[in-house]
Enzyme design. Structure first.
Site, PDB file in Angstrom:
ATOM      1  N   GLY A  53       0.840  -1.191   0.000  1.00 45.33           N
ATOM      2  CA  GLY A  53       0.000   0.000   0.000  1.00 45.33           C
ATOM      3  C   GLY A  53       0.870   1.234   0.000  1.00 45.33           C
ATOM      4  O   GLY A  53       2.073   1.179   0.259  1.00 45.33           O
ATOM      5  N   GLY A 101       0.795   5.797   0.660  1.00 45.89           N
ATOM      6  CA  GLY A 101       0.124   7.027   1.049  1.00 45.89           C
ATOM      7  C   GLY A 101       0.984   8.219   0.701  1.00 45.89           C
ATOM      8  O   GLY A 101       2.021   8.090   0.042  1.00 45.89           O
ATOM      9  N   GLY A 102       0.559   9.388   1.166  1.00 47.52           N
ATOM     10  CA  GLY A 102       1.291  10.599   0.830  1.00 47.52           C
ATOM     11  C   GLY A 102       2.655  10.678   1.475  1.00 47.52           C
ATOM     12  O   GLY A 102       3.549  11.361   0.980  1.00 47.52           O
ATOM     13  N   MET A 103       2.845   9.977   2.591  1.00 51.85           N
ATOM     14  CA  MET A 103       4.102  10.054   3.312  1.00 51.85           C
ATOM     15  C   MET A 103       5.010   8.861   3.056  1.00 51.85           C
ATOM     16  O   MET A 103       6.231   9.004   3.048  1.00 51.85           O
ATOM     17  CB  MET A 103       3.829  10.149   4.826  1.00 51.85           C
ATOM     18  CG  MET A 103       5.083  10.120   5.683  1.00 51.85           C
ATOM     19  SD  MET A 103       4.736  10.155   7.466  1.00 51.85           S
ATOM     20  CE  MET A 103       4.424  11.892   7.681  1.00 51.85           C
ATOM     21  N   VAL A 161       4.245   1.031   2.000  1.00 55.65           N
ATOM     22  CA  VAL A 161       4.434  -0.168   2.815  1.00 55.65           C
ATOM     23  C   VAL A 161       4.695  -1.358   1.895  1.00 55.65           C
ATOM     24  O   VAL A 161       3.972  -1.567   0.916  1.00 55.65           O
ATOM     25  CB  VAL A 161       3.207  -0.437   3.704  1.00 55.65           C
ATOM     26  CG1 VAL A 161       3.423  -1.699   4.541  1.00 55.65           C
ATOM     27  CG2 VAL A 161       2.933   0.756   4.611  1.00 55.65           C
ATOM     28  N   LYS A 221       7.585  -0.079   6.291  1.00 54.62           N
ATOM     29  CA  LYS A 221       7.066   1.211   5.847  1.00 54.62           C
ATOM     30  C   LYS A 221       8.261   2.101   5.520  1.00 54.62           C
ATOM     31  O   LYS A 221       9.070   2.422   6.391  1.00 54.62           O
ATOM     32  CB  LYS A 221       6.196   1.853   6.927  1.00 54.62           C
ATOM     33  CG  LYS A 221       5.674   3.232   6.536  1.00 54.62           C
ATOM     34  CD  LYS A 221       4.843   3.858   7.650  1.00 54.62           C
ATOM     35  CE  LYS A 221       3.482   3.210   7.748  1.00 54.62           C
ATOM     36  NZ  LYS A 221       2.587   3.982   8.664  1.00 54.62           N
ATOM     37  N   ASP A 264      -6.383   8.681  14.473  1.00 54.52           N
ATOM     38  CA  ASP A 264      -6.795   8.269  13.133  1.00 54.52           C
ATOM     39  C   ASP A 264      -7.381   6.859  13.174  1.00 54.52           C
ATOM     40  O   ASP A 264      -7.021   5.988  12.381  1.00 54.52           O
ATOM     41  CB  ASP A 264      -5.601   8.325  12.175  1.00 54.52           C
ATOM     42  CG  ASP A 264      -6.041   8.339  10.699  1.00 54.52           C
ATOM     43  OD1 ASP A 264      -7.217   8.659  10.437  1.00 54.52           O
ATOM     44  OD2 ASP A 264      -5.213   8.020   9.829  1.00 54.52           O
TER      45      ASP A 264
END
Length: 513
Positions: free
Chosen positions: A26, A28-30, A33, A48, A142
């Protein structure tokens, strides 16, 4: 600045000569993984990796490092464990245990609304993971089904503490920013007023709503629109969408998602109590439990659970529901004492399977004890051993490479421990211990003054546990009244969260005269 390799080009990279990236899980913006192979221990892990352009931003790098520090402090079966962290070639990374399964979000998307008992059981598991974080003054901020992994055995594991903050560091989380996913965001977060532990409770209430209905409560043309609905609109009535739900289940959703934080559960343990009650009511009404979440349901203890004192529905109302659904016998079992006999094994000076009926000794505190090591054994969570919650919270020792506490000073009985302090000198006949990690050995000592700084100063042993069960009754043999009572662990048990490591976890200690 060189271009950041795409995630596909990172496949095959070996970080720090140990972690070989094999597939993308997966992104994300940061960070991204990856499924990776720990070539040293020959096991799958999740890694990650922070994006290069993000790592060059000091605030984002600190957030990434904060996640590693935060989760590394948490040892719990319902939290994805951090194994390692490092940096290679300008790429900071965190190594997690690899959880084979699916996210809770994927499960909801795949099958829609979950079985009621399954949804409640998952909510309890998530809440248990939060209990340890909250005990460390951490707020996840979150909570969403995308951040909950369901492993092959049906256990829920909370992950992604990337935007968590510690209350003791910041007082409250920073104001003026909205961090989190707006589908689950608490009203105070949406307004940029910061977050505390009750914000996580709100988000978990929304997750429970989604599990029960198959969809999030609010939709709008934009994320801001969704956030404002969390601020201004009440959640839809979960019983209107699913009429077969009990009042007990609806109550948990309603109270957890109150707009005013002061009207929510005061802490996550209080929410666990009501979730457990709701699960028992639903199970009684159905006459059985679901097979899909058996391992999760088995983790819910059978002891009596009560709705919190501020609940709108009385126990009488719940009893009526149970009487109608399952008959008077079930209701009697549900509201009775519910305290099953302790199943100690009777080893050495302890054990015995008889339930004690003695008077409980009032305890003042619990203290970690490690005179042969670094002097500390997780002092931040030691009070969880005497917080009166024998199922949802626990103190844990540090992790060790062997069951004999490798790394401590050599001696006749190397080990670690914790001691409880009575409010006044007492002569208890029994010590009750509840542990999530059975199999450890321990010696029990007592002292009238002190507490003693060295293990040799505690005097004669007054009790013993060998190969501990989940619940132990240890018979104590005291010559005089004492104020300090030490559990000295001489053998650890396999850790619940890290293969090949050893530790001890204690969720409850009581003394009975």
């Amino acid at each position: 600045m060189p271009d950041r390799p795409t995630s596909s080009k990172m496949i095959g990279t070996v970080l720090s000569g140990r972690y070989r990236l094999e597939a993308k899980l997966g992104s994300g913006g940061m960070s991204t993984v990856y499924l990776a192979r720990d070539t040293t221990l020959d096991r799958p892990v999740a890694v990650k990796v922070m994006h290069r352009e993000m790592s060059e931003q000091a605030d984002q790098l600190e957030r990434f490092r904060q996640e590693a520090r935060a989760v590394a402090k948490i040892s719990h079966p319902n939290v994805v464990a951090v194994i390692d962290a490092g940096e290679d070639g300008g790429y900071p990374y965190i190594v997690f245990e690899y959880v084979e399964g699916e996210t809770l979000k994927a499960r909801i998307n795949r099958i829609g609304a979950l079985d009621t008992q399954e949804a409640l059981a998952y909510a309890i598991e998530i809440a248990r993971g939060l209990t340890v974080a909250h005990a460390r003054k951490m707020v996840h901020r979150d909570i969403k089904p995308q951040n909950v992994l369901i492993d092959a055995e049906g256990r829920a594991k909370l992950t992604d503490f990337g935007i968590s903050r510690q209350l003791e560091k910041d007082g409250l989380t920073a104001t003026g920013r909205v961090l989190g996913t707006t589908d689950y965001v608490a009203p105070e977060q949406a307004m940029g007023r910061g977050a505390d532990q009750r914000s996580d409770i709100y988000s978990l209430g929304v997750v429970l709503f989604e599990m029960l209905t198959g969809h999030v409560p609010f939709q709008a043309d934009s994320q801001v629109g969704v956030a404002m609905k969390h601020v201004n609109e009440e959640l839809p009535d979960v019983q209107a969408e699913r009429p077969e739900l009990s009042a007990a289940t609806a109550l948990v959703v309603e109270r957890a998602t109150a707009k005013d934080p002061t009207k929510r559960y005061a802490d996550i343990g209080e929410m666990i109590d009501d979730l457990s009650t709701a699960l028992e009511v639903e199970a009684a009404r159905a006459g059985s439990t679901t097979g899909e979440a058996t391992s999760v349901l088995d983790a819910v203890p059978p002891a009596k659970r009560k709705l919190s004192s501020r609940a709108r529905w009385s126990w009488a109302a719940i009893v009526v529901v149970v009487l109608i659904a399952a008959g008077a016998l079930v209701a009697t079992q549900l509201i009775g004492s519910g305290n099953s006999p302790i199943s100690g094994k009777g080893n050495g000076g302890g054990g015995g399977g008889q339930k004690s009926s003695g008077h409980e000794v009032a305890l003042e505190s619990a203290t970690d004890y490690d005179p042969e090591g670094d002097g500390h054994e997780d002092p931040e969570t030691v009070e969880l051993a005497v917080d009166g919650n024998p199922t949802g919270t626990a103190w844990s020792s540090e992790h060790y490479d062997s069951e004999t506490f490798a790394g401590t000073k050599t001696g006749p009985d190397p080990g670690v421990g914790l001691y409880v302090t009575a409010q006044a000198p007492a002569t208890p006949a029994t010590m009750k211990i509840v542990t999530p990690t059975p199999g450890w050995d321990a010696q029990i000592f007592a002292a009238a003054a002190g507490p003693p700084e060295e293990i040799e100063e505690w005097g004669e042993q007054i009790g013993e546990v060998n190969d501990a069960a989940k619940e132990e009754e240890v018979q104590l043999h005291l010559g005089q009244a004492a104020k300090y009572f030490l559990i000295w662990f001489t053998k650890a048990a396999p850790a619940t969260d890290q293969e090949g490591r050893f530790q001890v976890e204690i969720s409850d200690v009581k003394l009975l005269e």
